[in-house]
Each structure stands twice: as C-alpha cells, then as structure tokens.
Scaffold this motif. Sequence first.
Motif, mmCIF file in Angstrom:
data_model
loop_
_atom_site.group_PDB
_atom_site.id
_atom_site.type_symbol
_atom_site.label_atom_id
_atom_site.label_comp_id
_atom_site.label_asym_id
_atom_site.label_seq_id
_atom_site.Cartn_x
_atom_site.Cartn_y
_atom_site.Cartn_z
ATOM 1 N N ALA A 86 -18.348 -23.637 0.918
ATOM 2 C CA ALA A 86 -17.395 -22.968 1.817
ATOM 3 C C ALA A 86 -16.423 -22.058 1.081
ATOM 4 O O ALA A 86 -15.456 -21.577 1.660
ATOM 5 N N SER A 87 -16.663 -21.808 -0.213
ATOM 6 C CA SER A 87 -15.750 -20.949 -0.988
ATOM 7 C C SER A 87 -15.793 -19.521 -0.452
ATOM 8 O O SER A 87 -16.870 -18.929 -0.310
ATOM 9 N N ARG A 103 -12.773 -24.806 -5.721
ATOM 10 C CA ARG A 103 -13.208 -26.115 -5.214
ATOM 11 C C ARG A 103 -12.566 -26.410 -3.864
ATOM 12 O O ARG A 103 -13.130 -27.150 -3.047
ATOM 13 N N ALA A 104 -11.385 -25.819 -3.618
ATOM 14 C CA ALA A 104 -10.723 -25.983 -2.327
ATOM 15 C C ALA A 104 -11.223 -24.995 -1.289
ATOM 16 O O ALA A 104 -10.847 -25.090 -0.126
ATOM 17 N N GLY A 105 -12.051 -24.045 -1.706
ATOM 18 C CA GLY A 105 -12.633 -23.111 -0.748
ATOM 19 C C GLY A 105 -12.015 -21.731 -0.731
ATOM 20 O O GLY A 105 -12.311 -20.943 0.160
ATOM 21 N N VAL A 106 -11.152 -21.400 -1.711
ATOM 22 C CA VAL A 106 -10.494 -20.088 -1.755
ATOM 23 C C VAL A 106 -10.864 -19.398 -3.062
ATOM 24 O O VAL A 106 -10.607 -19.929 -4.147
ATOM 25 N N VAL A 107 -11.454 -18.222 -2.963
ATOM 26 C CA VAL A 107 -11.813 -17.454 -4.149
ATOM 27 C C VAL A 107 -10.538 -16.863 -4.748
ATOM 28 O O VAL A 107 -9.827 -16.104 -4.101
ATOM 29 N N ASN A 108 -10.274 -17.218 -5.999
ATOM 30 C CA ASN A 108 -9.014 -16.815 -6.631
ATOM 31 C C ASN A 108 -9.229 -15.574 -7.492
ATOM 32 O O ASN A 108 -9.286 -15.649 -8.720
ATOM 33 N N ILE A 109 -9.335 -14.414 -6.839
ATOM 34 C CA ILE A 109 -9.438 -13.154 -7.574
ATOM 35 C C ILE A 109 -8.096 -12.797 -8.216
ATOM 36 O O ILE A 109 -8.032 -11.991 -9.143
ATOM 37 N N ALA A 110 -7.015 -13.409 -7.740
ATOM 38 C CA ALA A 110 -5.668 -13.048 -8.185
ATOM 39 C C ALA A 110 -5.249 -13.746 -9.472
ATOM 40 O O ALA A 110 -4.057 -13.799 -9.783
ATOM 41 N N ALA A 166 -2.780 -17.734 -0.557
ATOM 42 C CA ALA A 166 -3.153 -18.799 0.366
ATOM 43 C C ALA A 166 -2.722 -18.482 1.799
ATOM 44 O O ALA A 166 -3.468 -18.733 2.753
ATOM 45 N N SER A 167 -1.531 -17.937 1.960
ATOM 46 C CA SER A 167 -1.028 -17.649 3.305
ATOM 47 C C SER A 167 -1.906 -16.643 4.031
ATOM 48 O O SER A 167 -2.297 -16.855 5.190
ATOM 49 N N PHE A 168 -2.229 -15.548 3.374
ATOM 50 C CA PHE A 168 -3.027 -14.512 4.030
ATOM 51 C C PHE A 168 -4.466 -14.957 4.262
ATOM 52 O O PHE A 168 -5.057 -14.633 5.300
ATOM 53 N N SER A 169 -5.040 -15.686 3.302
ATOM 54 C CA SER A 169 -6.454 -16.035 3.415
ATOM 55 C C SER A 169 -6.694 -17.259 4.296
ATOM 56 O O SER A 169 -7.727 -17.352 4.955
ATOM 57 N N ILE A 170 -5.738 -18.196 4.338
ATOM 58 C CA ILE A 170 -5.935 -19.430 5.091
ATOM 59 C C ILE A 170 -5.368 -19.332 6.502
ATOM 60 O O ILE A 170 -6.022 -19.717 7.476
ATOM 61 N N LYS A 171 -4.157 -18.794 6.633
ATOM 62 C CA LYS A 171 -3.514 -18.746 7.945
ATOM 63 C C LYS A 171 -3.939 -17.531 8.757
ATOM 64 O O LYS A 171 -4.174 -17.630 9.965
ATOM 65 N N TYR A 172 -4.034 -16.374 8.084
ATOM 66 C CA TYR A 172 -4.338 -15.138 8.815
ATOM 67 C C TYR A 172 -5.774 -14.682 8.630
ATOM 68 O O TYR A 172 -6.151 -13.614 9.133
ATOM 69 N N PHE A 173 -6.586 -15.463 7.913
ATOM 70 C CA PHE A 173 -8.026 -15.226 7.777
ATOM 71 C C PHE A 173 -8.366 -13.845 7.211
ATOM 72 O O PHE A 173 -9.390 -13.264 7.542
ATOM 73 N N VAL A 174 -7.504 -13.325 6.349
ATOM 74 C CA VAL A 174 -7.791 -12.051 5.694
ATOM 75 C C VAL A 174 -8.820 -12.310 4.589
ATOM 76 O O VAL A 174 -8.840 -13.378 3.978
ATOM 77 N N ASP A 175 -9.685 -11.334 4.350
ATOM 78 C CA ASP A 175 -10.708 -11.489 3.328
ATOM 79 C C ASP A 175 -10.063 -11.850 1.982
ATOM 80 O O ASP A 175 -9.176 -11.149 1.494
ATOM 81 N N GLN A 176 -10.527 -12.949 1.389
ATOM 82 C CA GLN A 176 -9.884 -13.483 0.186
ATOM 83 C C GLN A 176 -10.022 -12.550 -1.015
ATOM 84 O O GLN A 176 -9.102 -12.435 -1.823
#
Length: 431
Positions: A423-424, A155-162, A203-213
């Motif tokens: 936007a997820s 819901r916040a826009g980050v796919v949580n595969i982890a 969150a750090s890698f996907s939000i700040k460094y735009f790495v594929d989530q």
Amino acid sequence: MSTVAPVVQPATTPAPNGGDFEFVKSWKVTIALTIFTVLGFILLVAFGRDGVSTMRLSTSRDLIQLPDLELPTRVTGIVISVLLLLITGVSAWLVRAKTKAPIWLIAVYAVLLLVGFLAWAAADKSIPVPGLLFGSLSLAVPLIFGALGGVISERAGVVNIAIEGQLLAGAFTSALVASLTNQPLLGLVAAMLAGTLVSMVLASFSIKYFVDQVIVGVVLNVLVIGMTGFLYSQVMAPNAVLLNQPPRFERINIPLLSEIPIIGPVFFRQTLIVYIMYVAVAVVYYGIFHTKWGLRLRSVGEHPQAADTVGINVAATRFWNVSIAGAVVGLGGAYFTLGSVGAFGKEMTAGAGFIALAAVIFGRWDPIRATLAALLFGFASNLQNVLSIIGSPVPSEFMLMLPYLVTIFAVAGLVGQSRGPAASGKPYIKS
C-alpha cells in the motif's frame, strides 16, 4: 448400498521428479558473476599493472600496530581472477543442482573483487585502509539516518521523497540553534524538530487531503532548498560569526574497543551522533519486526483496510510514523553541521536524500539491509576521493557512478526481487 471414497487433493502440487515442489532455476546471479568475472579478468590480467600495492592496516595512534600488507600487483590480479572464475563456476553448478547460491559465497566474491581492484589501482602506492573505512562511514552517516526514515515512512504506506528536504532542514536548523546557544545538543534537538515539521507537512497533504505523495515530496524538497538558500544568503551569511559557527561534537573514544586494529579507529572513535546512529539502526530493526508498534506499522503499509477492520486508526498511525521518520532524518541533517563540516552551506546535502531513498530500495525496505546499502554508497564515494589522492589511473567519474550502477542492478533483480510495501504510495479512503 455402495459407498464412494472421498477424493483427497494433495496439499502441494507434486513435481515431475516426485517431490513436493519443483525448483525454478534462476541464472540471474550466475550471469551477473560471469559479467563481473570477465570485466575483472580484463582489468586485472589483460591490463594488469606491475609493482607492489601496499595496504596500511594501522594508524600511528593505534595501540596495536599491524604490519603493512604488501601485495605484488600482477600476481594478485591473476590469483584473484582465478578465484573469481572458480566461484562463478560453483554458482553455475549450484543452479544446475537446483540450489541457490548462498549469500556468504556472493559476499566472498565481492570482497575478492574489491581487493583485486584496490591492488590494481594502488600499484607502487599505499592505501590507508582505516582511513578509507573511516571516511566511508562518515559519508554514510546521513545516508543511514535518511534510509531509516525512508524505511519507517514507506513501511507505513507513505513514499518519503522529501528525505532531501528533511536533511537540509535539519542541517540548517541545527547550525542556527547550536550557534546561538553554543550547545550542540540543543542543535541536535532542533534538527529533529525541523525534520518532523517537514514530514508533518508531507503527512498532512498525502494522508488527509490525498494529494499525490511523490508530488508533495518533490514540492517540499524545492521549498526547503529555496527557503534555506534564501535565509542563508540574507540572514546567516552576513552574520556568520553569530549564526553559522556551531560547536561540533567531540570524538569519544570507547575504552578497549577503540584499540582494536582497523575496527576500533573506524567504529569506536566517533562522535555522539554516530553512536546514536548505531542505536537507531538496532531500535528501528527491533521495533519494526519484533514489537506491537512495528506490527501496526507494517499492517497499515501492507493492507490498510484489514488494519482498519481490526480497529487500527490507519490515518493516525501513518501520520505519527511519518513524523517519527522525519525526526530520524533530521538527525542525519545535523551530522553535516555538528559532526562533519562544522558550518551550514547552501544546498550542502547535495542530493543525499535521493541516495538514501535508493538505499531504501536497494535494502528492500529492511533497516539492516538499507544501512548496508548506505555504507556501500559511502564507501564508493570515499574510494574515489582516496584514489584521486594517491594518483590512481581510475577516472573519478567512474567511481561516482559505481554505486548507482549497483543500485540499478539490484532494482532490476540481479541481487533479488525488490517489492515495497503493497500500500506504499496509495492513499487510504475509509469506506
């Protein structure tokens, strides 16, 4: 001077029959019901079994004892097959009448199909209904926590595969801390911190460094599996008495509620973690749809640019909500060691994180629906255990694949259209 009357456009496009809109017929539900009705007829009637199926409705500890429900197997199969056919016919009639089949009708159909299948599988045997439901809830608890974390994160826009890694980290940390301190509550807190730490990396890698989530999530799962496996083999297993004997939470019986037949033993004779789960489901649902926090959460997941325009810090909102999601998932990991098994085992989550992710999709990113989907997975998993114990002819492999087949049908659109937050999975780069 002549005047021209303004042309007023209709607010809605009229339908050919003169209404405000034209109903679009969808035969998906009816087709699905027809398929299951045919399969049910083949199983319950064509391959019907003789005997009496007994459903035990009470346990020896219940204050109120309900009599066993005895069903003649073949007759029950015939009656239920007829009822399934009638419901399928009603569904087709509703579509022709340009009306959607109500949810309660589909729920009744599912219950009838389940009762018919249980009666067929338990011919001349008995099924303990409270035990079946209790085990289903126990297997579903980590899935529900994982699904709640997945809903918050996506819901916040980050796919949580982890989710798998967060569950495993929570299980390992809770076992270690609870063993060292002999305090299961501290193990519970440690599990939340471990899940938060894994989610912060995501969150750090996907939000700040735009790495594929998706890539980050997969890498985190592999990292946590390898790290916990190494620490278990090299540190925990050789010192199991000190490091891998955590005290488990005792079961808490809720007065009066725990004495309700069937419902009481299943829902109100549980451990603290399960009661926390009840609260978590309600809080997450209310928070997402009825609070300012939930409105901001959904806004950065649906349209982050619009949220940024009104002053919402998209990156910070996503980061902290993904972290909260990790803490929730960590609670599910603690259930493995502090509420169920009682010790940490290598890769003990066994893919539960991916099942929880499927429950998120099945539940259409809604906390309540995702919880129900997780309960379905837990029920199917425990059903194959119960059927194998009573010696049912149903292959256990079929029961293991059943929840995944249901998920495929749901995602394919037979249960309804599944569309995640817009936007997820998409990084937001502030312009």
